[in-house]
Scaffold this motif. Structure first.
Motif, short mmCIF file in Angstrom:
data_model
loop_
_atom_site.label_atom_id
_atom_site.label_comp_id
_atom_site.label_asym_id
_atom_site.label_seq_id
_atom_site.Cartn_x
_atom_site.Cartn_y
_atom_site.Cartn_z
N GLU A 150 -73.78 33.54 55.04
CA GLU A 150 -75.59 33.27 56.34
C GLU A 150 -74.53 33.25 57.40
O GLU A 150 -75.84 33.80 58.26
CB GLU A 150 -75.99 32.72 55.14
CG GLU A 150 -76.93 32.91 54.15
CD GLU A 150 -78.10 34.04 54.04
OE1 GLU A 150 -77.81 34.49 55.80
OE2 GLU A 150 -78.76 34.53 53.24
N ASP B 136 -73.53 26.45 46.93
CA ASP B 136 -74.87 26.69 48.28
C ASP B 136 -73.54 26.42 49.74
O ASP B 136 -74.30 27.48 50.66
CB ASP B 136 -75.41 25.79 48.40
CG ASP B 136 -76.42 25.15 46.98
OD1 ASP B 136 -76.78 25.77 46.75
OD2 ASP B 136 -77.07 24.30 47.42
N ILE C 219 -72.28 30.55 50.19
CA ILE C 219 -73.88 31.46 50.15
C ILE C 219 -74.37 30.99 52.21
O ILE C 219 -73.78 31.36 53.16
CB ILE C 219 -75.13 30.72 49.82
CG1 ILE C 219 -74.54 31.11 47.97
CG2 ILE C 219 -76.60 31.19 50.47
CD1 ILE C 219 -74.98 32.54 47.83
N LEU D 33 -68.58 35.00 44.52
CA LEU D 33 -70.02 35.50 44.04
C LEU D 33 -69.88 36.34 43.25
O LEU D 33 -69.14 37.31 42.82
CB LEU D 33 -70.29 36.13 45.70
CG LEU D 33 -70.53 35.74 46.88
CD1 LEU D 33 -70.61 36.42 47.65
CD2 LEU D 33 -71.62 34.00 46.95
N PHE E 282 -76.43 39.42 53.35
CA PHE E 282 -77.40 38.26 53.71
C PHE E 282 -77.93 38.55 55.13
O PHE E 282 -77.49 39.36 56.04
CB PHE E 282 -75.80 37.48 54.24
CG PHE E 282 -74.95 37.11 52.82
CD1 PHE E 282 -76.09 36.10 51.75
CD2 PHE E 282 -74.63 37.42 52.23
CE1 PHE E 282 -75.20 35.71 50.55
CE2 PHE E 282 -73.91 37.62 51.74
CZ PHE E 282 -74.31 36.24 50.46
N ASP F 294 -71.21 31.52 43.35
CA ASP F 294 -72.91 31.27 43.99
C ASP F 294 -73.14 29.65 44.88
O ASP F 294 -73.84 29.56 44.78
CB ASP F 294 -73.75 32.02 43.02
CG ASP F 294 -73.15 32.72 42.56
OD1 ASP F 294 -72.75 33.62 43.77
OD2 ASP F 294 -73.70 33.59 41.61
#
Ligand code: AMP
Ligand code: ZN
Length: 480
Positions: free
Chosen positions: A388, A381, A384, A332, A339, A379
């Motif tokens: 998340e 998808d 993330i 990241l 998140f 970063d």
């Protein structure tokens, strides 16, 4: 919209969940009696229903879910604690309530929308009891009010027993003023030393079960969606709640879906205060075991299976969470990014939608982590989605400092296990000594434990091992 399937204790089937009103999904979970620190077993329903709450909020929207969990702040165990310590009941309950919220917060549990305390709902309980008497479901005698179990035909349906079986098998309290041994207390008289409220039956206090019926009616109505708790509450507590609520409000149908978590065990036995085989959530936190690790261990077992807390599971959990945390620094651009869980991977949602399959959700996390590593870019998808998903499962506050104190953590976990084993050894040696009248082994063990700085508190039935200020875990190791 995601289809949820939940196992309903009432029907003994996994069913598609259809809320009574999609705009207001309502859940009630029985909470703690506040007289002492929560033990690790008490935390299991909190974490289980926290996962369900998060899932319901995701599916129906955060503003369309109402979660109520009560605090039982009037109970004879609380009175006994006040008598033992000379403290005010209200001080004990206020302090313990805050401890509970702090400890459960450390496990990543969100606070429910409403946390009613029983003592705030006495008038509502009195009204409900009056209605039950008026309709022939309860009777007042000698300052007590009792529920007439045989007036409710469906009594026993939840746990699947007949009233006659229950009379034969249960430890029901026989009292001269009862019409039937199965009848249970709705109200009982208080003497001057006990907390009490004026009522049509004299100064007294409620029995345990009526509070959940009165509070769920007040806050969620006569029919609502989900009622949860540990499976030790199924009988008599939940049977009694159903009988009271359905008889007082026959226009409603009380809870549609009943969900029960299995017990947390220590060496095959339920962890409980009465068995003395417990340690508190705070004990573990104080020994440096992060709340996230406890949560991860809990989620690794399905809620309808018994689970054992072991040092090995905690060590593994720490390793995984620590690894995912360290990965943030490489993957990241801002490792401190927070998140919310909104971007959770759908495979995780689908796993939970199948009767809260948290073990599958955890193994899916490993897959997602693999995909994030493979993605190879900052970063991405996939990365993330990993964080998340972790946030969605309640790991939004992964704390690197706590997770990385690995050695301290491992030692602390070992200590808990070793103390528990020594306690068992001690009890066994003592019971053998009682028979042989040779107490030399007991004395040796006691001296060795004391030498490690652990106080041995003995009572007739039990023994408690309490590490003191001079506690030396290394000496304990030698006793392993
Ligand atoms: P209590 O304070 O004993 O009334 O329990 C509060 C909540 O913790 C209830 O939902 C119980 O079912 C639950 N509980 C108590 N002991 C355990 C255990 N060993 N494992 C899982 N849940 C438990
Ligand atoms: Zn309850």
């Amino acid at each position: 919209m995601t289809t949820l399937k939940l196992h309903n204790t009432r029907t003994r089937k996994k069913e598609v969940f259809e809320p009574l009103n999609k705009d207001d999904v309502r859940m009630y979970v029985c909470g703690p009696t506040v007289y002492d620190r929560a033990h690790l077993g008490n935390a299991r329903p909190v974490v289980v229903f926290d996962v369900l709450y998060r899932l319901l909020r995701h599916v129906y929207g955060p503003d369309h879910v109402t979660y109520v969990r009560n605090f039982t702040d009037v109970d004879d165990k609380i009175n006994a604690r006040a008598a033992e310590t000379g403290r005010d009941i209200s001080d004990i309950t206020a302090e313990t309530t805050q401890w509970f919220l702090d400890d459960m917060g450390s496990l990543g549990a969100l606070e429910p929308n409403e946390m009613p305390r029983a003592t705030q709902y006495i008038p509502q309980m009195v009204t409900m009891i009056e209605k039950l008497i008026a309709d022939g479901h309860a009777y007042a005698v000698e300052g007590h009010v009792l529920f007439r179990v045989r007036s409710y035909q469906d009594y026993g349906k939840l746990s699947g027993r007949s009233v006659d079986d229950m009379v034969a098998g249960a430890r029901v309290e026989v009292a001269p003023y009862k019409e039937d041994p199965m009848d249970f207390v709705l109200w009982k008289p208080s003497d001057d030393t006990q907390p009490g409220w004026d009522s049509p039956w004299g100064r007294g206090r409620p029995g345990w079960h009526i509070e959940c019926s009165a509070m769920s009616y007040e806050l969620l109505g006569e029919s609502f969606d989900i009622h949860g708790g540990g499976n030790d509450l199924m009988f008599p507590h939940h049977e009694n709640e159903i009988a009271q609520s359905c008889c007082a409000h026959p226009e409603g149908s009380f809870a549609q879906v009943w969900m029960h978590n299995e017990m947390l065990q220590v060496e095959g036995k339920k962890m409980s205060k009465s068995l003395g085989n417990f340690f508190t959530v705070k004990d573990l936190l104080d020994q440096g075991i992060p709340g996230e690790v406890i949560r991860f261990v809990f989620l690794s077992t399905h809620y309808r299976k018994p689970m054992d807390w072991t040092a090995e599971k905690a060590r593994e959990a720490r390793g995984h969470l620590g690894g995912w945390h360290r990965f943030k620094r490489h993957a990241l651009s801002d490792p401190d990014q927070t998140f919310t869980g909104k971007g959770v991977d759908d495979r995780i949602v689908q796993a939970l939608a199948d009767d809260l399959n948290t073990p599958l959700a955890i193994s899916t996390l490993f897959k997602i982590a693999g995909e994030a590593k493979m993605s190879g870019s900052i970063d991405s998808d996939e990365t993330i989605r990993l964080y998340e998903s972790l946030a969605f499962l309640g790991f939004e506050k992964l704390d690197p400092h706590r997770l990385e104190r690995s050695n301290a953590v491992n030692r602390a976990i070992d200590t808990v296990e070793v103390l528990s084993r020594l306690r068992n050894d001690f009890l066994e040696a003592r019971s053998q000594a009682m028979q042989s009248k040779d107490f030399s082994k007991v004395d040796q063990l006691k001296a060795a434990i004391a030498d490690a700085g652990v106080e041995v508190r003995m009572s007739k039935e039990d023994v408690e091992l309490v590490p003191g200020p001079d506690f030396d875990p290394a000496k304990l190791e030698a006793l392993k």
